[in-house]
Design an enzyme around this catalytic site. Structure first.
Site, PDB file in Angstrom:
ATOM      1  N   SER A 130       1.092  -0.993  -0.074  1.00  0.00           N
ATOM      2  CA  SER A 130      -0.414   0.106   0.613  1.00  0.00           C
ATOM      3  C   SER A 130       0.533   1.643   0.133  1.00  0.00           C
ATOM      4  CB  SER A 130      -0.988  -0.049   1.230  1.00  0.00           C
ATOM      5  OG  SER A 130      -1.440   0.880   1.154  1.00  0.00           O
ATOM      6  N   TYR A 135      -1.735   0.451  11.135  1.00  0.00           N
ATOM      7  CA  TYR A 135      -1.635  -0.114   9.127  1.00  0.00           C
ATOM      8  C   TYR A 135      -1.011   0.331   9.299  1.00  0.00           C
ATOM      9  CZ  TYR A 135      -4.017  -0.965   5.357  1.00  0.00           C
ATOM     10  OH  TYR A 135      -4.088  -1.336   4.061  1.00  0.00           O
TER      11      TYR A 135
END
Length: 333
Positions: free
Chosen positions: A138, A162
């Protein structure tokens, strides 16, 4: 699916190829599985939870794949699956992807995103058939940076739960690739959007649903955060192309950013949706309750253009229009 702009659509590459997809019930997974079915691949999906509202299930695509029920952290299960189905290509998409959940439950996020990655790669390292492994990282893996856009040389320095999970899993992929010769590539994309995302807390599906219900959309941040939005059909084309090109030494073991390379604030994204839906009277309500969010993110896709010959097939307006149409039909039914 619109494939005419894909520089390397190799249908013969995928025909009868055993492909393992983790995270097949997710947004990207459900679209990728559909494309692999269309390309006549033999698709095996790892499914932990039965998610009845997943696009994979409501479309009945689930009936066209082999279902393996279990957890990505179960190495024995992964090894059995890779061996029993003679898997050649692996797409590792399984992850806990919601920032808010990561903040509330960091241990579960770290377990799935980090341990799940090394369990899968360790299982692949023991396989005699796996030829390509594409792992979804990501843009969050880069963390908060002073110099933008991110390119693939930007350090991985996540700080929040995250982001850290993605930085770590990304580095684990590099370790297996360069220390043990595993044929793995990493993708780094921004915020996916497209039909089939039923997490209504996300800005695109949440806004579209609110407008279709005649309600003001909600912004959980202050609306000024800049994000890199990436349409899901473009993501599928990028993943397929990357796997096809991994026989090239310039490609295998590398990381690639995929992006439209535009900077859009959350508020601007909502305004675009309101214009396309002709409901600019429904101005958003700003809650400003989000935490542990990176303020400014966007990616350079120069490496993907130069090495893979890749380019996006959909503009932001095209992607949003197709997404709005998907939700109109879904919510009407």
């Amino acid at each position: 699916m619109k494939l005419d702009n894909n520089p390397s659509e190799k249908k013969d590459f995928w025909r009868d190829r055993p492909v393992f997809v983790t995270g097949g019930t997710g947004l990207l997974g459900s679209w990728l599985v559909r494309s692999l079915i269309d390309l006549r691949a033999l698709v095996v999906c790892l499914i932990r939870d039965w998610v009845p509202q997943s696009k994979l299930i409501i479309s009945d695509d689930i009936r066209e794949v082999v279902q393996v029920r279990g957890d990505v952290c179960d190495q024995a299960l992964l090894e059995r699956t890779l061996g029993e189905y003679e898997i050649q290509t692996v797409f590792h998409l399984a992850a806990q992807t919601i920032v808010g959940i990561a903040n509330r439950n960091p241990v579960g996020t770290l377990e799935t995103n980090i341990r799940g990655t090394w369990m899968l790669l360790e299982a692949c390292s023991r396989s005699t058939t796996v030829e390509q492994i594409v792992v979804a990282s990501s843009d969050k893996a880069y963390g908060d940076q002073a110099n933008l856009p991110y390119d693939e040389a930007t350090p991985l320095q996540g700080r929040f739960p995250y982001d850290v999970s993605k930085s770590c899993s990304d580095l684990i992929c590099a370790m297996y690739a360069h220390s043990f010769g595993l044929p793995v590539c990493v993708t780094r994309c921004g915020n996916f959007y497209g039909g089939g995302d039923l997490n209504w807390n996300r800005i695109v599906p949440g806004t579209i649903r609110s407008v279709l219900q005649g309600k003001r959309p909600l912004i959980r941040s202050d609306g000024s955060s800049i994000r890199d939005y990436f349409y899901i059909e473009d993501a599928v084309l990028a993943y397929l192309l990357l796997a096809e090109r991994m026989h090239d030494p310039k490609v295998v073991k590398e990381a690639f950013n995929f992006s439209n390379e535009i900077q859009v604030t959350v508020l601007e994204m909502i305004q675009r949706i309101l214009r396309l839906m002709k409901r600019e009277d429904l101005q958003p309500k700003v809650l400003n309750t989000a935490s542990n969010e990176i303020k400014h993110q966007y990616l350079s896709a120069e490496k993907a253009r130069q090495v893979l010959g890749w380019r996006p097939s959909f503009s932001l307006e095209e992607g949003l229009s197709r997404t709005i149409e998907w939700y109109r039909k879904y919510l009407a039914s």
